[in-house]
Motif scaffolding. Sequence first.
Motif, PDB file in Angstrom:
ATOM      1  N   MET A 143      67.595  -1.199  80.419  1.00  0.00           N
ATOM      2  CA  MET A 143      67.661  -1.616  79.013  1.00  0.00           C
ATOM      3  C   MET A 143      66.736  -2.811  78.772  1.00  0.00           C
ATOM      4  SD  MET A 143      71.575  -1.312  77.611  1.00  0.00           S
ATOM      5  CE  MET A 143      72.401  -2.195  78.920  1.00  0.00           C
ATOM      6  N   LYS A 144      66.279  -2.930  77.542  1.00  0.00           N
ATOM      7  CA  LYS A 144      65.574  -4.138  77.121  1.00  0.00           C
ATOM      8  C   LYS A 144      66.632  -5.163  76.715  1.00  0.00           C
ATOM      9  CE  LYS A 144      63.270  -2.057  73.965  1.00  0.00           C
ATOM     10  NZ  LYS A 144      62.434  -1.823  72.778  1.00  0.00           N
ATOM     11  N   ILE A 145      66.601  -6.322  77.344  1.00  0.00           N
ATOM     12  CA  ILE A 145      67.637  -7.328  77.110  1.00  0.00           C
ATOM     13  C   ILE A 145      66.990  -8.675  76.816  1.00  0.00           C
ATOM     14  CG2 ILE A 145      69.619  -8.544  78.094  1.00  0.00           C
ATOM     15  CD1 ILE A 145      70.087  -6.140  79.921  1.00  0.00           C
ATOM     16  N   VAL A 146      67.374  -9.280  75.709  1.00  0.00           N
ATOM     17  CA  VAL A 146      67.039 -10.680  75.437  1.00  0.00           C
ATOM     18  C   VAL A 146      68.207 -11.528  75.905  1.00  0.00           C
ATOM     19  CG1 VAL A 146      66.828 -12.414  73.611  1.00  0.00           C
ATOM     20  CG2 VAL A 146      65.421 -10.357  73.529  1.00  0.00           C
ATOM     21  N   VAL A 147      67.920 -12.474  76.796  1.00  0.00           N
ATOM     22  CA  VAL A 147      68.932 -13.450  77.206  1.00  0.00           C
ATOM     23  C   VAL A 147      68.702 -14.678  76.328  1.00  0.00           C
ATOM     24  CG1 VAL A 147      69.876 -14.833  79.079  1.00  0.00           C
ATOM     25  CG2 VAL A 147      68.933 -12.560  79.554  1.00  0.00           C
ATOM     26  N   LEU A 148      69.624 -14.921  75.413  1.00  0.00           N
ATOM     27  CA  LEU A 148      69.485 -16.007  74.450  1.00  0.00           C
ATOM     28  C   LEU A 148      70.118 -17.265  75.037  1.00  0.00           C
ATOM     29  CD1 LEU A 148      68.187 -16.044  71.650  1.00  0.00           C
ATOM     30  CD2 LEU A 148      70.449 -15.633  70.663  1.00  0.00           C
TER      31      LEU A 148
ATOM     32  N   GLU B  65      56.719  -6.128  72.153  1.00  0.00           N
ATOM     33  CA  GLU B  65      57.519  -5.411  73.133  1.00  0.00           C
ATOM     34  C   GLU B  65      56.971  -5.575  74.555  1.00  0.00           C
ATOM     35  OE1 GLU B  65      59.334  -0.922  73.567  1.00  0.00           O
ATOM     36  OE2 GLU B  65      59.180  -1.870  71.600  1.00  0.00           O
ATOM     37  N   THR B  66      55.693  -5.888  74.677  1.00  0.00           N
ATOM     38  CA  THR B  66      55.106  -6.079  76.007  1.00  0.00           C
ATOM     39  C   THR B  66      55.689  -7.302  76.706  1.00  0.00           C
ATOM     40  OG1 THR B  66      53.264  -7.378  75.114  1.00  0.00           O
ATOM     41  CG2 THR B  66      52.943  -4.990  75.304  1.00  0.00           C
ATOM     42  N   LEU B  67      56.311  -8.200  75.949  1.00  0.00           N
ATOM     43  CA  LEU B  67      56.917  -9.389  76.551  1.00  0.00           C
ATOM     44  C   LEU B  67      58.047  -9.023  77.509  1.00  0.00           C
ATOM     45  CD1 LEU B  67      57.087 -11.769  73.445  1.00  0.00           C
ATOM     46  CD2 LEU B  67      55.644 -12.058  75.478  1.00  0.00           C
ATOM     47  N   PHE B  68      58.684  -7.876  77.292  1.00  0.00           N
ATOM     48  CA  PHE B  68      59.797  -7.484  78.154  1.00  0.00           C
ATOM     49  C   PHE B  68      59.342  -7.165  79.586  1.00  0.00           C
ATOM     50  CE2 PHE B  68      61.546  -6.900  73.931  1.00  0.00           C
ATOM     51  CZ  PHE B  68      62.837  -7.378  74.078  1.00  0.00           C
TER      52      PHE B  68
ATOM     53  N   GLN C 155      65.847  -8.189  67.693  1.00  0.00           N
ATOM     54  CA  GLN C 155      65.906  -6.860  67.080  1.00  0.00           C
ATOM     55  C   GLN C 155      65.204  -5.801  67.925  1.00  0.00           C
ATOM     56  OE1 GLN C 155      64.423  -8.217  63.165  1.00  0.00           O
ATOM     57  NE2 GLN C 155      66.250  -7.277  62.290  1.00  0.00           N
ATOM     58  N   LEU C 156      64.318  -6.221  68.806  1.00  0.00           N
ATOM     59  CA  LEU C 156      63.641  -5.271  69.696  1.00  0.00           C
ATOM     60  C   LEU C 156      64.503  -4.904  70.903  1.00  0.00           C
ATOM     61  CD1 LEU C 156      60.000  -6.711  69.802  1.00  0.00           C
ATOM     62  CD2 LEU C 156      60.762  -4.609  68.666  1.00  0.00           C
TER      63      LEU C 156
END
Length: 351
Positions: free
Chosen positions: A1-6, A52-55, A98-99
């Motif tokens: 999964m694509k995950i942002v850790v805030l 999205e490439t940041l992931f 949101q991504l």
Amino acid sequence: MKIVVLAGGLSAERAVSLVTGCGVCRALRERGHRAILVDLFLGMEDVPADPETLFDAPDGLCPQAEIKAQAPDLEAVRRSRRDQGPSRIGPHVIELCQLADIVFIGLHGEDGEDGRVQAMLDLLGVPYTGSGYLSSGIAMDKAAAKRMMEPAGVPTPKWRLLEYAEEEAGELAETLPVPCVVKATAGGSSLGVFLPEDREALRKALQEVRRFGGRVMWEERIFGRELTVAVLGDRALPPIEILPAEKDFDYAAKYQAGGARELCPAPVTEEEAKLVQNLALRLHRALGLEVYSRADFILDGEGRAWCLEVNSLPGMTPGSLIPKAAAAVGMDYPALCQEIVQRSHHLKRRG
């Protein structure tokens, strides 16, 4: 999964949050996820044409993070943001969230534990880990949580909210019982918590506690053994006993090497362990908390357990208490992070 850790943000627990975020981000990447760390307050000033490439960025954009003996200088953090805007949400934070397939909330204290970030993500339709906005807000407010403890059958020390002007601190100190606990209702990581044993110490505490914002609470001091119990999913993990090296378990004792010993499982009887585990589960459910939480107790000399507070986003640094409790049942740190993500991803959020 694509995950942002805030993580990060603009609370007194910013440093703890960044260490939590780095640990979680690296653990999730180890489990095969495309995880990146995003600082809630600083955000990301420059993003590529295809964000999205940041992931796939090396090391998940994790900064160098450490917890020092003193809480961070938040004014210096404010000055470090290029846009100097008034928002507590940094550039491109919302766009990156949101991504993601899910946001892992690695925040502690203000903005993260008080439910405001959860409410924002709900409005955006973005899944996130842990409890919802309402139960998070109740748990963060120590007075609101205490109001729900007794009806839920969870004993808690006597307490009262205090309203006073700074010049009235001396007069108030002459009337309140000591020894006691004086704390800010919205504090965390033992910031804004004072344990005065005489009236002069109480007067100073009443003056200093106001620096931490929010309301001020007086609490009866219960002496005994300090225990904490984590809830994960529908089960309570083994209790941990905390033995501070010094007299008090303050911010430095929590996060500096040698500040405290933590015994897990706690050397208590089976009956005492079940008592605090059942109370932690009862409170978790009464407040409507989800996925994970951690409740702190004092076990007095007569075997009675008194709940001090509950944390909806307890520390998740690799050396924090919940990872230690999970390890006691055979779950390593990456597996713990994975379970939090999986349980959260399947939640049907209540309004």
